[in-house]
Write an enzyme that holds these catalytic residues in place. Structure first.
Site, mmCIF file in Angstrom:
data_model
loop_
_atom_site.group_PDB
_atom_site.id
_atom_site.type_symbol
_atom_site.label_atom_id
_atom_site.label_comp_id
_atom_site.label_asym_id
_atom_site.label_seq_id
_atom_site.Cartn_x
_atom_site.Cartn_y
_atom_site.Cartn_z
ATOM 1 C CG HIS A 71 35.862 43.407 40.335
ATOM 2 N ND1 HIS A 71 35.993 44.770 40.465
ATOM 3 C CD2 HIS A 71 35.609 43.198 39.022
ATOM 4 C CE1 HIS A 71 35.830 45.344 39.290
ATOM 5 N NE2 HIS A 71 35.593 44.416 38.404
ATOM 6 C CD GLU A 74 35.302 40.334 35.760
ATOM 7 O OE1 GLU A 74 35.205 41.063 34.745
ATOM 8 O OE2 GLU A 74 34.548 40.445 36.748
ATOM 9 C CG HIS A 75 40.001 43.437 36.263
ATOM 10 N ND1 HIS A 75 40.101 44.577 35.505
ATOM 11 C CD2 HIS A 75 38.738 43.431 36.773
ATOM 12 C CE1 HIS A 75 38.947 45.235 35.557
ATOM 13 N NE2 HIS A 75 38.118 44.565 36.324
ATOM 14 C CD GLU A 151 35.160 47.282 36.272
ATOM 15 O OE1 GLU A 151 34.180 46.552 36.044
ATOM 16 O OE2 GLU A 151 36.306 46.842 36.533
#
Length: 439
Positions: A71, A74-75, A151
């Site tokens: 994850h 992804e950022h 998030e």
């Protein structure tokens, strides 16, 4: 009628598969030097084009040292490369009215862009620059850690996210598929930039890269642009390499659901309840039967759950059933949100409808569900993003690509007896109940 396109990982470099699909669409697949796979669907008359860069690694693939890395990447891939800043990446798509984004799943990661067909060369250049040449600076890493924590906090405030995460954990236990995709605050706080970079170097390779494109695209041109973009990113395409293989769909999943109720206390106006069990894998032979079963049980306004719990009793606004497949296993559940004082009654009714399905369905219900699914299949594949996504999942998960006509025929062939047999199987499985809301 168009035939299923079989996909193999052992094809020689430069090998090409091609087959005509519905209404003149053409699907082609080529293995480039280094093992990069390019998979396109050319759709006559479509002016949009969607590109996806897929890596078959998700949250389930993280080792303890790399937890949270998928994850995080992804950022970070949007934060810049040697050739582009984060602002350059954003402006490239804003300038042409396009869009770009990414998604991290439990079994794959995809970076995608949707543009007008004439802007596809730009999209390929930018997205593959991100994938091959991510900067991964410490300053960007430190800043994005805070963004990811926000998030996760937002997800923790969403009872729908909370209940589905807790359900997966309850059913799959300690299996990697039971872990939250985004990680936890503790994991994100602990992971280091070096660990994330090591994860990136290990999994982001030519043999692990799949590029899919659909819409107004030309396959040969896409192959040439992908080859140039990957080489420009510094990846070695000289070494002969076969593509990374698919996951073993027969790998054992030892975690077993046990009857229990998990209660997560949240100060909410409603109680959210989810009752479910182990489901079916993405390649299970009964996937068409499951889709019909799901439509009858809780897939729309005419479904049993909607009619019984909302229309007849007025106990809920939102109620549905769902299946969530993965390579070796899956989840199946029924969900509703209701007044806290009605949670026990709604949970009982959800279980009752699961059991009543095993008593049989009517020919009328079967026909209605088949029509609903057929319509949703066709409508879902009316845009280039959906077509692009279908190609990626065919390559990563299924190992074959069915034409729309074949998918419709498969659904039409489902019988009442098949639905009842599957319903009996689900009703007999151990269930987990999860509740989120006031104490």
């Amino acid at each position: 009628m168009p035939h299923m396109l079989p996909l193999v990982h052992s094809g020689a470099i430069g090998s090409d598969l091609a087959i005509e699909q519905d209404h003149g669409a053409m699907v082609r697949r080529t293995v480039l030097p280094g093992g990069v796979r390019v998979f396109t669907e050319t759709i006559p008359g479509m002016r949009s084009a969607t590109l996806g860069a897929w890596v078959g690694v998700g949250s389930r693939d993280e080792n303890p040292e790399h937890a949270g890395s998928t994850h995080f990447l992804e950022h970070l891939l949007f934060k810049g490369t040697a050739r582009r800043s984060a602002l350059d990446i954003a402006e490239a798509f804003d300038r042409v009215g396009g869009e770009s984004n990414a998604l991290t799943g439990k079994e794959f990661t995809c970076y995608y862009a949707r543009v007008i067909d004439r802007d596809l060369p730009m999209a390929i250049d930018v997205v593959l620059d991100m994938v091959t040449s991510a900067r991964l600076d410490q300053a960007d890493f430190d800043m994005e850690r805070g963004v990811i924590l926000e998030e996760l906090a937002m997800a923790e405030d969403d009872p729908g996210d909370v209940i589905h995460e807790r359900f997966a954990q309850a059913v799959l236990g300690g299996h990697a598929l039971g872990r939250p995709i985004g990680g936890t605050p503790e994991i994100i706080e602990a992971v280091s930039r070096d660990a994330v970079e090591a994860h990136y170097r290990e999994h982001y390779t030519p043999a692990g890269l799949i590029v899919t494109a659909a819409g107004g695209v030309d396959h040969d041109a896409v192959c040439a642009m992908v080859t140039d973009a990957v080489a420009r990113g510094g990846w070695d395409l000289a070494a002969a390499s076969s593509p990374v293989g698919r996951r073993d769909r027969f790998a054992p999943v030892e975690a077993t659901a046990t009857p229990e109720t998990r209660i997560v206390k949240h100060e909410l106006e409603q109680a959210h309840v989810l009752l479910g069990t182990r489901g079916f894998s993405a390649t299970d032979d009964r996937r068409a039967v499951l889709s019909v079963y799901n439509a009858i049980l809780g897939g729309g306004m005419s479904s049993r759950l909607f009619q019984e719990i909302r229309e007849k009793r007025g106990l809920t606004y939102s109620v549905y059933s769902f299946g969530s497949p993965s390579t070796e296993t899956g989840l199946f559940g029924v969900y509703a949100a209701c007044a806290p004082g009605k949670a026990d009654e709604v949970t009982r009714l959800l279980g009752h409808e699961l059991e009543r399905m095993a008593e049989g369905v009517t020919p009328g219900e079967l026909e209605r569900a088949q029509g609903q699914i057929a319509g949703s299949i066709v409508l879902r594949l009316e845009d280039s993003y959906s077509r692009m996504s279908r190609l990626g999942k065919a390559e990563l998960v299924y190992g074959d690509l069915w034409s729309i006509a074949e998918m419709l025929d498969e659904v039409k062939a489902v019988t009442v007896d098949q639905v009842q047999a599957l319903a009996a199987d689900i009703a007999a499985r151990e269930r987990v109940s999860v509740r989120v809301g006031p104490a």
